[in-house]
Design a protein around this motif. Structure first.
Motif, PDB file in Angstrom:
ATOM      1  N   THR A 228      69.917  67.024  20.056  1.00 24.56           N
ATOM      2  CA  THR A 228      68.582  66.059  19.945  1.00 24.56           C
ATOM      3  C   THR A 228      68.965  66.004  18.690  1.00 24.56           C
ATOM      4  O   THR A 228      68.974  66.602  17.345  1.00 24.56           O
ATOM      5  CB  THR A 228      67.542  67.315  20.727  1.00 24.56           C
ATOM      6  OG1 THR A 228      66.601  66.140  20.598  1.00 24.56           O
ATOM      7  CG2 THR A 228      67.239  68.540  19.969  1.00 24.56           C
ATOM      8  N   LEU A 229      68.072  64.545  18.482  1.00 19.96           N
ATOM      9  CA  LEU A 229      67.398  64.133  17.417  1.00 19.96           C
ATOM     10  C   LEU A 229      66.258  64.936  17.039  1.00 19.96           C
ATOM     11  O   LEU A 229      66.024  64.612  15.369  1.00 19.96           O
ATOM     12  CB  LEU A 229      67.603  63.577  16.561  1.00 19.96           C
ATOM     13  CG  LEU A 229      69.528  62.267  16.672  1.00 19.96           C
ATOM     14  CD1 LEU A 229      69.320  61.095  16.397  1.00 19.96           C
ATOM     15  CD2 LEU A 229      69.532  63.407  14.753  1.00 19.96           C
ATOM     16  N   LEU A 251      69.503  67.912  10.498  1.00 17.91           N
ATOM     17  CA  LEU A 251      70.085  66.434  10.119  1.00 17.91           C
ATOM     18  C   LEU A 251      71.126  65.569  11.787  1.00 17.91           C
ATOM     19  O   LEU A 251      71.565  66.572  12.115  1.00 17.91           O
ATOM     20  CB  LEU A 251      71.349  66.834   9.521  1.00 17.91           C
ATOM     21  CG  LEU A 251      69.966  67.711   7.229  1.00 17.91           C
ATOM     22  CD1 LEU A 251      71.492  68.196   6.740  1.00 17.91           C
ATOM     23  CD2 LEU A 251      70.065  66.482   7.649  1.00 17.91           C
ATOM     24  N   GLN A 252      70.846  64.819  10.489  1.00 15.90           N
ATOM     25  CA  GLN A 252      71.937  63.278  12.342  1.00 15.90           C
ATOM     26  C   GLN A 252      72.977  63.939  12.164  1.00 15.90           C
ATOM     27  O   GLN A 252      73.967  64.135  13.736  1.00 15.90           O
ATOM     28  CB  GLN A 252      71.446  61.578  11.727  1.00 15.90           C
ATOM     29  CG  GLN A 252      72.822  61.004  13.272  1.00 15.90           C
ATOM     30  CD  GLN A 252      71.727  59.845  12.609  1.00 15.90           C
ATOM     31  OE1 GLN A 252      71.374  59.505  10.964  1.00 15.90           O
ATOM     32  NE2 GLN A 252      72.368  59.287  13.568  1.00 15.90           N
ATOM     33  N   ASP A 253      73.983  64.186  11.074  1.00 18.99           N
ATOM     34  CA  ASP A 253      75.628  64.910  11.013  1.00 18.99           C
ATOM     35  C   ASP A 253      75.623  66.320  12.193  1.00 18.99           C
ATOM     36  O   ASP A 253      76.289  66.693  12.572  1.00 18.99           O
ATOM     37  CB  ASP A 253      75.633  65.088   9.987  1.00 18.99           C
ATOM     38  CG  ASP A 253      76.066  63.434   9.390  1.00 18.99           C
ATOM     39  OD1 ASP A 253      76.216  62.505  10.101  1.00 18.99           O
ATOM     40  OD2 ASP A 253      76.642  63.727   7.731  1.00 18.99           O
ATOM     41  N   ASN A 254      74.248  66.934  12.164  1.00 20.30           N
ATOM     42  CA  ASN A 254      74.511  68.191  12.728  1.00 20.30           C
ATOM     43  C   ASN A 254      73.516  68.120  14.558  1.00 20.30           C
ATOM     44  O   ASN A 254      72.905  69.583  14.599  1.00 20.30           O
ATOM     45  CB  ASN A 254      73.415  69.297  11.988  1.00 20.30           C
ATOM     46  CG  ASN A 254      74.544  69.124  10.897  1.00 20.30           C
ATOM     47  OD1 ASN A 254      75.715  68.474  10.345  1.00 20.30           O
ATOM     48  ND2 ASN A 254      72.949  69.977   9.493  1.00 20.30           N
ATOM     49  N   SER A 256      74.409  68.367  17.548  1.00 17.97           N
ATOM     50  CA  SER A 256      74.890  68.889  18.243  1.00 17.97           C
ATOM     51  C   SER A 256      74.715  70.069  18.532  1.00 17.97           C
ATOM     52  O   SER A 256      75.130  71.162  18.907  1.00 17.97           O
ATOM     53  CB  SER A 256      76.391  68.797  18.369  1.00 17.97           C
ATOM     54  OG  SER A 256      77.486  69.206  17.000  1.00 17.97           O
ATOM     55  N   THR A 257      74.393  71.146  16.659  1.00 17.89           N
ATOM     56  CA  THR A 257      73.703  72.281  16.719  1.00 17.89           C
ATOM     57  C   THR A 257      72.676  72.787  16.258  1.00 17.89           C
ATOM     58  O   THR A 257      71.536  73.948  15.893  1.00 17.89           O
ATOM     59  CB  THR A 257      74.374  72.981  15.782  1.00 17.89           C
ATOM     60  OG1 THR A 257      74.271  72.323  14.477  1.00 17.89           O
ATOM     61  CG2 THR A 257      76.078  73.030  15.873  1.00 17.89           C
ATOM     62  N   ALA A 258      71.580  71.686  17.431  1.00 14.53           N
ATOM     63  CA  ALA A 258      70.012  71.544  16.704  1.00 14.53           C
ATOM     64  C   ALA A 258      69.575  72.822  17.421  1.00 14.53           C
ATOM     65  O   ALA A 258      69.241  73.309  17.628  1.00 14.53           O
ATOM     66  CB  ALA A 258      69.391  70.064  17.314  1.00 14.53           C
ATOM     67  N   GLN A 332      76.644  69.470  24.434  1.00 15.44           N
ATOM     68  CA  GLN A 332      76.440  70.484  24.069  1.00 15.44           C
ATOM     69  C   GLN A 332      77.644  71.117  23.231  1.00 15.44           C
ATOM     70  O   GLN A 332      77.408  72.060  22.450  1.00 15.44           O
ATOM     71  CB  GLN A 332      75.628  71.613  25.131  1.00 15.44           C
ATOM     72  CG  GLN A 332      74.573  70.889  26.455  1.00 15.44           C
ATOM     73  CD  GLN A 332      74.694  71.241  27.344  1.00 15.44           C
ATOM     74  OE1 GLN A 332      75.858  71.136  28.280  1.00 15.44           O
ATOM     75  NE2 GLN A 332      72.993  71.243  27.831  1.00 15.44           N
ATOM     76  N   MET A 333      78.572  70.230  23.074  1.00 17.94           N
ATOM     77  CA  MET A 333      80.119  71.576  23.041  1.00 17.94           C
ATOM     78  C   MET A 333      80.409  71.398  21.983  1.00 17.94           C
ATOM     79  O   MET A 333      80.319  70.182  20.744  1.00 17.94           O
ATOM     80  CB  MET A 333      81.139  70.964  24.097  1.00 17.94           C
ATOM     81  CG  MET A 333      82.090  71.245  23.569  1.00 17.94           C
ATOM     82  SD  MET A 333      83.418  70.548  24.681  1.00 17.94           S
ATOM     83  CE  MET A 333      84.129  69.576  23.965  1.00 17.94           C
ATOM     84  N   HIS A 334      79.539  72.385  20.458  1.00 14.99           N
ATOM     85  CA  HIS A 334      79.863  72.816  19.780  1.00 14.99           C
ATOM     86  C   HIS A 334      79.942  74.079  18.826  1.00 14.99           C
ATOM     87  O   HIS A 334      79.039  74.526  19.034  1.00 14.99           O
ATOM     88  CB  HIS A 334      79.039  71.622  18.707  1.00 14.99           C
ATOM     89  CG  HIS A 334      78.539  71.825  17.325  1.00 14.99           C
ATOM     90  ND1 HIS A 334      79.481  73.427  16.358  1.00 14.99           N
ATOM     91  CD2 HIS A 334      78.761  70.673  16.505  1.00 14.99           C
ATOM     92  CE1 HIS A 334      79.528  72.058  15.400  1.00 14.99           C
ATOM     93  NE2 HIS A 334      79.592  71.083  15.864  1.00 14.99           N
ATOM     94  N   PRO A 335      81.465  75.032  18.824  1.00 12.22           N
ATOM     95  CA  PRO A 335      81.377  76.469  18.328  1.00 12.22           C
ATOM     96  C   PRO A 335      80.458  76.040  16.885  1.00 12.22           C
ATOM     97  O   PRO A 335      80.446  75.568  15.823  1.00 12.22           O
ATOM     98  CB  PRO A 335      82.374  75.717  17.844  1.00 12.22           C
ATOM     99  CG  PRO A 335      83.054  75.040  17.131  1.00 12.22           C
ATOM    100  CD  PRO A 335      82.701  73.986  18.643  1.00 12.22           C
TER     101      PRO A 335
END
Length: 353
Positions: A228-229, A251-254, A256-258, A332-335
């Protein structure tokens, strides 16, 4: 009007009805307290004591403890002194007043500011009654406990939520806003916990070999991270001066790990930006280090929780807020970074990547 202000006015009125009572209560006798108790006998049960924070209780209610019913006084002592270790199921807890917010940590001015942050209107606080949101408390740590299991039992699948924390070591008020639902053990898409027999995803350019033969850091199920942003974490300092309040957005680049949602953790934002491990009220079970959000919200990197609350954020219009983000498996997929994991990767156990 805050509950402690109602208490102050009640005491002031009670004293005014008895001209023989001195304004300096240090000079009062037991008979003086009995006079005030008799005057306020019908009003005392109407105060929402559990909406008064501990410092106000100590400074303003405790000096008049002799006018409280003995059973109420005992319950309040336990409530304020044994956070999270008492059962209040047999105690009558009045609902919050119509214009109030049920909280032991924050007040109207805090929730008004946070409502503006949700709408991306940075600046000073606004009038809560003009806000389009209701903040309904679904969990209070001192009542429900401080474990990950209790958190997920109360807060999973509630939609957008606000987490508010009072840090035990410093008294700081910090927290985070999650515009999507928390997920726990009973969700097919949650996880991030991969067994040896589990089907896996393979992602290119992530080749960190493990000690288990063909398994690698590049193979994992859809993880516990949600994208989420619109999430953010914040600090309200000691809560007294809102000019010192801080907000830190993902941060926008991150993105996926919000948000990190795992059955072994409480509410977590980013990879370590605000993380509540299990048993939050024990020493150094929570961390706050900047990784995925704009900035740190506290210099206290390891801490424990004195109190925490979770509020369901409801749009009064009944519409889905624009802050709610889609959560497809690929989003959601982000290790997480392997150096941030804190679980053993033994064969047959769940492995956190």
């Amino acid at each position: 009007m805050e509950e402690i202000e109602i208490w102050d006015h009640l005491i002031e009125w009670g004293i005014a009805q008895n001209p023989t009572l001195s304004e300096n209560i240090s000079t009062w006798s037991s008979d003086d307290f009995e006079v005030l108790k008799s005057t306020l006998e019908q009003c005392i049960p109407l105060i929402r004591y559990f909406n008064i924070d501990s410092s106000d209780y100590w400074d303003k209610v405790r000096p008049f403890s002799q006018i409280l019913p003995s059973d109420l006084h005992e319950v309040l002592l336990q409530y304020y002194c044994k956070r999270g270790n008492i059962n209040l199921t047999d105690t009558i807890i009045l609902p919050p007043r119509k214009t109030g917010i049920q909280s032991n940590i924050i007040k109207f001015k805090h929730i008004s500011l946070i409502a503006k942050w949700i709408d991306r209107k940075e600046g000073s606080e606004t009038n809560l009654e003009k806000s389009k949101y209701d903040f309904n408390r679904v969990l209070c740590g001192s009542i429900s406990g401080f474990t990950a299991a209790n958190f997920h039992k109360k807060c999973d699948n509630q939609g957008p939520t606000l987490v508010v924390i009072k840090v035990k070591e410093t008294g700081e008020i910090i927290g985070g806003y999650n515009p999507i639902s928390w997920r726990g053990l009973n969700n097919n898409l949650d996880g991030g916990w991969m067994s040896a027999a589990a089907p896996s995803w393979t992602v290119s350019n992530r080749h960190r070999p493990s000690t288990f033969g063909s398994f690698s850091r590049s193979t994992y199920e859809v993880g516990p991270y949600q994208s989420t942003l619109n999430s953010f974490i914040f600090s309200l300092g000691d809560g007294k001066d809102l000019s010192k309040a801080k907000i830190s957005r993902i941060l926008q680049d991150n993105m996926s790990t919000a948000v990190f949602s795992s059955p072994r953790h409480g509410p977590c934002f980013g990879q370590n930006d605000l993380r509540m491990n299990d048993n939050f009220n024990e020493a150094e079970t929570c961390t706050c280090k900047c990784y995925d959000y704009e900035s740190e919200i506290t210099e206290n990197h390891n801490f424990s929780v004195e109190e925490y609350e979770v509020f369901q954020v409801v749009n009064k219009d009944g519409q889905e807020t624009s802050n709610q983000a889609s959560t497809s498996p690929m989003q959601q997929m982000h290790p997480p970074r392997p150096e941030l994991t804190n679980y053993p990767t033994a064969w047959g156990e769940f492995m956190h990547f």
